[in-house]
Design a protein around this motif. Structure first.
Motif, PDB file in Angstrom:
ATOM      1  N   LEU A  68       3.761   1.600  -1.127  1.00  0.00           N
ATOM      2  CA  LEU A  68       4.361   1.504  -2.553  1.00  0.00           C
ATOM      3  C   LEU A  68       3.587   2.174  -3.375  1.00  0.00           C
ATOM      4  CD1 LEU A  68       6.194  -1.628  -4.112  1.00  0.00           C
ATOM      5  CD2 LEU A  68       4.420  -0.464  -5.500  1.00  0.00           C
ATOM      6  N   LEU A  69       2.271   1.722  -3.542  1.00  0.00           N
ATOM      7  CA  LEU A  69       1.126   2.136  -4.332  1.00  0.00           C
ATOM      8  C   LEU A  69       1.121   3.722  -4.243  1.00  0.00           C
ATOM      9  CD1 LEU A  69      -1.639  -0.477  -4.570  1.00  0.00           C
ATOM     10  CD2 LEU A  69       0.069   0.222  -6.426  1.00  0.00           C
ATOM     11  N   VAL A  86       0.945  -1.096  -0.240  1.00  0.00           N
ATOM     12  CA  VAL A  86      -0.076   0.004   0.063  1.00  0.00           C
ATOM     13  C   VAL A  86       0.801   1.422   0.056  1.00  0.00           C
ATOM     14  CG1 VAL A  86      -1.611   1.307   1.336  1.00  0.00           C
ATOM     15  CG2 VAL A  86      -2.120  -1.120   1.087  1.00  0.00           C
ATOM     16  N   ALA A 121       3.299   5.784  -3.430  1.00  0.00           N
ATOM     17  CA  ALA A 121       4.570   6.509  -4.050  1.00  0.00           C
ATOM     18  C   ALA A 121       4.526   6.540  -5.393  1.00  0.00           C
ATOM     19  CB  ALA A 121       5.665   5.837  -3.205  1.00  0.00           C
TER      20      ALA A 121
END
Lengths: 300, 321, 338
Positions: free
Chosen positions: C138-139, C136, C141
């Motif tokens: 990562l998404l 989550v 960013a």
């Protein structure tokens, strides 16, 4: 209650008889004092009637390798109050929480041994279903952030798919509040937020909430430790008044409370069940040395 | 021997009380559970697809010389040139942006946690930070353009013969990028400072140090990892921003310094983000292969920065307990 | 933890230290106030610059009437004499496009994020949970241009080939060309973009629900889903609102991705077209500004763009403030052990 017995032709039941020299206790609610035969001297400690509700067989519980409860075999009977006493850390709360399998909410808890409800192994049915038959009260009163009515009705509403209508719930809610000894104080407004009640009232609300789902057993985890003496007295009254309907297990670190409320007492020390027996015997003539030490205030 | 305890008066409602050992899960409950599972799994699937697809396409089209060759203007975009300049552009912008954001952000964070008087001003500043954090970067970009196109801002960018200030350059874009990174630096620094227990400050005061040197000598060094986290998060945000680049960095693919001192900063160029945008069907170029390659590199940069953030916070385990 | 409650630093070194401290405090305070100046400056200058567009059109600025793109073209080509500037604009298609895309995306995201958060907190197997949380983050960013790239190179062509039939194209051919860039793709990708923010906030909120309520519900024989739904979700309602508000601010400002996939046409999708409605393109305000960024220095076109920016600025400032206020009241709700 006696009226009912006469109606159905069941011979009048007598309370479990305890030995002499028990201090007189206050009678709960408006139940007739005859129900509590404590004044009658009897030398026979054998109970007149007992209905086993739950029992454990060689129950052991460990948290991450450390044993909290060690091979405990215990009976919980309907019609009596069983008190679990012992110093902190002795495993009484863990034992209590295993009876409704609430320990499973803690990760890293391991359990061996059997627990039986009405002769059925509790592992064989759904933990959620078990908890609707074995209720629990916590140390800190924990009413939900809802109205009084919604709190008491919660257990009934959130089981199964059919949501009962308010008309159906009202009698049960009122009944539960009466049995919990709270009805007189809240009857004027059941939509009042539960969190606005005092500590003692909140705890009685939790009792009502637990009673509304008609449990067979009620587990009380030091229910009065966060309350003032007056609320404590009221709740103790309520507990004693309930014992004919539900099997009650109360964990307490307060020995006077145990003396006031309990019919049977189990003393635990460091995970072991040291002694278990009628309250009068355990308090006045304990069989184990450790018990005597604890009761005498040798350690706490 | 079992004798049933006589029932309660209310037992004609027993049907409501005893639902029997039937399943504790109603149909509605099961649907809800199912939906929750679907949501969770699809989240993972989407994330995996995005990263996986970018990796696949990126590796397919990425050649090492792309990283070192400058973009060339030629007819056959798919063959020529790389994105060295955009990489430098991203780096330059990130450095400028964070170089401004760190001192300003730490200063504001320190003021908020250690001073913060009058209280009304502190609350206003707090909500101000939230507003800045929520402002779209497009709006920040065109505000920046407005400001830097004023004549007195001429030294920050190129001034045309007619006197019109271009307003677009690395430094102007960098300044607005620092605004984008500011809330993160402030937030992390505040968290780190707030985590330092009171007794540390009191110990320093008891030794006779005043507030300013306590902050400088004791508190800020302890808050280092928090500041680093905020800075890294800010860098990630800067590296990934496209709107400010498109509006405030001018349209040249290669880095075009302006003359004079600090010419590089007053010049224009591009970044990985604007390069991807321009090479996609939405932009002028039409070289999706290069877009994929550059996007892959960009993704790696951002993921790396995120990874660094994770490392920093893991290494700085709470030391105060 | 705030400075006001700390024992004030003693003036141990005498007047000199006091003065240094005071200087530092004033300097830093000025720095902090600069934020407020920045916001005030933004609002004032952007509004001032965009004001001519509003004054020349009056309230009709917000209305509909003709093709927005044509009007923008006329403004761009307006004669250079300030007295003859063309300002005529009916911005409704852009406003409608913005509201439509933002509103639908936030609605979907709220539902999806609540469900996903419940999954993460309660039902995910432990190893999966350890994977999802970094995922989550990562998404959240991933830069929007990458979402846009995948959108325009993969999703849009897929929609064009599989969802747009000849008949649907014909049904609207007299007004608009359907080429795959559409509000459908825009909303779909926007949902993916704003969910991580919402999930992060809601997961945090769910975890902060006091154990005593959860255990109380479970001890009554209520199953995990029901306990989650009736106790936890109820308790974190303010957090869900705050998350939705923040997500809306984010969605409003999304320019690049939507410019790439939602179509670069200032068209107002028509619900009466049935399912084809979703396949029609639109262009929100933020994307309009980015698409027309070259013209920003040309009056009166620039002024019109600044007018758009003013709308965006006011709405997002208002939303961010509302989200912040909601989060503050929410944290007071759980911190006080009521």
């Amino acid at each position: 209650m006696e009226l009912k017995e006469a109606e159905i032709g069941v011979p009048p039941l007598r309370r479990i008889v305890v030995g002499q020299e028990t201090p007189p206790i206050r009678v709960a609610g408006n139940l007739p004092p005859e129900l509590f035969d404590r004044e009658a001297p009897a030398h026979d400690d054998t109970p007149i009637w007992v209905e086993e509700s739950m029992r454990t067989e060689d129950l052991s519980i460990a948290y991450g390798g450390k044993v909290a409860v060690n091979q405990v075999s215990l009976e919980v009977n309907a019609g009596e109050v069983l008190a679990l006493i012992g110093p902190s850390g002795c495993g009484k709360t863990t034992l209590l929480r295993s009876l409704n399998r609430l320990v499973e909410l803690t990760p890293a808890a391991r359990r061996t041994g059997r627990i039986l409800l009405d002769d059925q192994d509790v592992d064989e049915f759904d933990a959620t279903h078990l908890r609707s038959r074995v209720g629990m009260l916590f140390q800190q009163p924990n009413p939900f952030p809802m109205s009084i009515f919604d709190n008491v009705a919660y257990g009934l509403r959130e089981r199964g798919s059919k949501r009962p209508r308010r008309k159906e719930l009202e009698p049960i809610v009122v009944d539960a509040l009466e049995r919990a000894g709270l009805w007189d104080e809240v009857s004027s407004n059941l939509s009042h937020p539960a969190l606005a009640l005092s500590g003692g009232q909140q705890q009685r609300l939790c009792i009502a909430r637990a009673l509304a789902v008609s449990p067979e057993v009620l587990l009380l985890d030091e229910p009065c430790s966060a309350l003032d003496p007056i609320s404590t007295a009221t709740i103790e009254e309520t507990i004693v008044g309930l014992r004919d309907e539900v099997a009650i297990v109360i964990v307490t670190h307060n020995m006077q409370q145990a003396q006031r409320v309990a019919d049977r007492v189990a003393f635990m020390y460091l995970g072991d069940m040291v002694e278990c027996g009628p309250a009068s015997r355990v308090f006045n003539a304990p069989q184990a040395e450790r018990t005597a030490e604890y009761i005498g205030g040798g350690f706490g | 021997m079992k004798v049933r305890v006589p029932g309660r008066p209310g037992d004609r409602l027993a049907s409501l009380r005893r639902t029997g050992p039937a399943s504790a899960w109603s149909v509605g409950d099961r649907i809800g559970l199912g939906l929750a599972w679907i949501a969770g799994i699809s989240l993972c699937v989407v994330a995996a697809t995005i990263v996986g697809y970018m990796a696949w396409k990126g590796l397919q089209f990425l050649h090492l010389e792309m990283l070192t060759t400058s973009p060339e203007a030629s007819m056959d975009q798919s063959q020529s040139g790389g994105f060295f300049d955009p990489i430098i552009g991203t780096l330059l912008l990130t450095v400028i942006g964070i170089a401004i954001a760190i001192p300003v952000g730490v200063g504001i964070a320190v003021w908020l946690t250690e001073y913060g008087r009058p209280a009304g001003l502190a609350r206003a500043v707090e909500s101000g930070i939230e507003i800045v954090a929520g402002t779209p970067s497009v709006v920040l970009a065109i505000f920046g353009l407005l400001v830097f196109q004023q004549t007195f801002m001429g030294l920050f960018s190129f001034t045309a013969e007619g006197g019109a200030v271009f307003g677009r350059s690395f430094i102007t874009a960098g300044v607005m990028m620092s605004v984008v990174a500011l809330p993160m630096v402030i937030g992390s620094t505040r968290e780190a400072l707030n985590a330092i227990p009171r007794h540390v400050r009191e110990a320093s005061y008891a030794l006779g140090k005043d507030r300013a040197s306590t902050i400088r000598r004791v508190l800020l060094p302890s808050a280092r990892s928090g500041i680093a986290t905020g800075a890294t998060l800010g860098m990630g945000r800067i590296a990934g921003d496209t709107a400010i680049v498109v509006i405030l960095l001018g349209a040249s693919m290669t880095i075009t310094p302006e003359g004079g001192f600090l010419g590089l900063f007053r010049g224009t160029g591009s970044t990985l983000t604007s390069y991807v945008y321009n090479n996609s069907p939405a932009g002028e170029g039409n070289a999706p292969e290069k877009a994929y390659a550059a996007a892959f590199v960009l993704l790696l940069v951002v993921l790396f920065l995120n990874f660094v953030v994770g490392l920093i916070s893991k290494r700085s385990e709470p030391k105060w307990s | 933890m705030e400075a006001a409650s700390l024992t004030d630093a003693p003036a141990a070194g005498g007047r000199e230290d006091d003065r240094t401290d005071r200087r530092v405090e004033l300097t830093l305070g000025a720095l902090a106030s600069a934020i407020l100046l920045l916001i005030a400056g933004m609002v004032i200058f952007v509004l001032l610059k965009g004001m001519p567009s509003f004054t020349h059109n009056g309230l009709a600025w917000f209305g509909a009437g003709g093709s927005v793109d044509e009007q923008l073209m006329n403004i761009f080509n307006s004669p250079s004499d300030p007295d003859d500037y063309v300002y005529h604009l009916r911005a409704w298609p852009l406003l409608y496009g913005t509201a439509l895309i933002t509103g639908v995306a936030v609605a979907f995201s709220t539902v999806f994020s609540v469900l996903a958060s419940i999954f993460v907190v309660e039902f995910a197997p432990r190893r999966l949970r350890q994977v999802i949380e970094p995922v989550v983050r990562l998404l959240a960013a991933v830069p929007s241009v990458i979402y846009g790239l995948i959108g325009i190179l993969v999703v849009v062509p897929w929609v064009a080939t599989h969802l747009i039939s000849e008949s649907s194209k014909e049904s609207v051919a007299y007004v608009i060309q359907l080429d795959g860039t559409s509000i459908l793709v825009g909303i779909f990708i926007l949902v993916i973009m704003i969910c991580p923010i919402m999930i992060a906030i809601i997961v945090d909120a769910l975890r902060s629900v006091p154990d005593k309520w959860i255990h109380g519900a479970r001890a009554l024989g209520v199953n995990r889903w029901r306990a989650m739904r009736t106790v936890s979700l109820r308790a974190i309602r303010p957090a869900i609102v705050a998350a939705a508000v923040l997500a809306t601010a984010r969605a409003l400002g999304e320019a690049i991705m939507l410019s790439m996939v939602a179509g670069s046409v200032g068209f107002a999708p028509n619900p009466l077209d049935g399912l084809t409605f979703f396949l029609e393109p639109a262009r929100p305000l933020a994307s309009t500004i980015v698409d027309n960024s070259e013209g920003l220095s040309v009056e009166p076109f620039g002024q019109t763009m600044y007018a758009f920016a003013a709308i965006l600025l006011i709405s997002s400032a208002f939303l961010s403030f509302a989200g912040w206020a909601a989060r503050r009241s929410f944290s007071r709700y759980t911190l006080g052990d009521r």
